[in-house]
Design a protein around this motif. Sequence first.
Motif, PDB file in Angstrom:
ATOM      1  N   SER A   1       1.108   3.780  -3.139  1.00 54.85           N
ATOM      2  CA  SER A   1       0.675   5.147  -2.845  1.00 54.85           C
ATOM      3  C   SER A   1       1.748   6.150  -3.243  1.00 54.85           C
TER       4      SER A   1
ATOM      5  N   ALA B   1       0.828  -1.207   0.000  1.00 61.18           N
ATOM      6  CA  ALA B   1       0.000   0.000   0.000  1.00 61.18           C
ATOM      7  C   ALA B   1       0.862   1.256   0.000  1.00 61.18           C
TER       8      ALA B   1
ATOM      9  N   THR C   1      -3.497   0.563  -4.394  1.00 60.07           N
ATOM     10  CA  THR C   1      -3.192   1.151  -3.086  1.00 60.07           C
ATOM     11  C   THR C   1      -4.347   0.932  -2.124  1.00 60.07           C
ATOM     12  N   ARG C   2      -5.560   1.238  -2.574  1.00 62.51           N
ATOM     13  CA  ARG C   2      -6.733   1.088  -1.712  1.00 62.51           C
ATOM     14  C   ARG C   2      -6.949  -0.371  -1.324  1.00 62.51           C
TER      15      ARG C   2
END
Length: 280
Positions: free
Chosen positions: A55, A51, A88-89
């Motif tokens: 990001s 993540a 990322t989410r």
Amino acid sequence: MSTTVSALLRASHPEPATAVTVVAGLLAWGVGHRPSGVAAVALTVLASQLAVGWSNDHLDAARDAAVGRTDKPVAAGAVSRRTVGLATRAAALATVVLAVTTTNRAAAPWAIVGLVSALLYNRPLKSTPVSVLPYAVSFGVLPAFVVLALPGAPAPPVWLVVAAALLGAGAHFANVLPDLADDARTGVRGLPHRLGATGSRAAAAGLLLAATVALVAGPPGPPSWAGMSAVATAAVVPPLAWYAGRGAGRAGDRGVAAFRAVLLVALIDVVLLVSSGPLV
């Protein structure tokens, strides 16, 4: 599909993600987790690292393109910014789910704190004088998460948390060194940029050495020969790495030797911990 997966893997910052995951797994084994506990810790940390890496590339896509970072898959057009944002989410959600479902109530919040702190570095703290803080927090809570995930949730040793925070702070200064010039062109002004290359090298070296000293001096009893050897290694490896990195800089390559020195010192420190006996 295979091209997209390959680009996503490269965008995840695979080298530090793998190193941090291995360190977390070794530490979990060293403090007494069963194989299932080691797997739970490692998978949670891996999801968190993915993540954070995705990001970073998602948020920095425009800056990376502006300075010609062809090694960055998003900037190079190998994968879309939207895809990396979705990844990322998904990884952030996986971190929370894994922490909550595979560890315990005492440990899970610290995994989430570490993730949120690292994401806050990517935006907005990266360009501020406190850019080192998320590194110190995220690395510091890692051993707290690992130890608290044990049955009974024993309290993590203070010296272990302090050592990890110092190591994380040192990693920040070493990690930024290759990007100082590019960051200056795109308006990034974190603490390493304000200190400059010389100040950042000194900060990284001092913090790495302090972290190793804390690991050697923290546990009860006199320091072992292995511990003293680790301190000597932490004192020698960063300067040698920076000297080696000068050749890469002259050749026009990004010098990543400094950050790899951090990873090496971290692995040495964890091996020292695992081989020194019970920690909790």
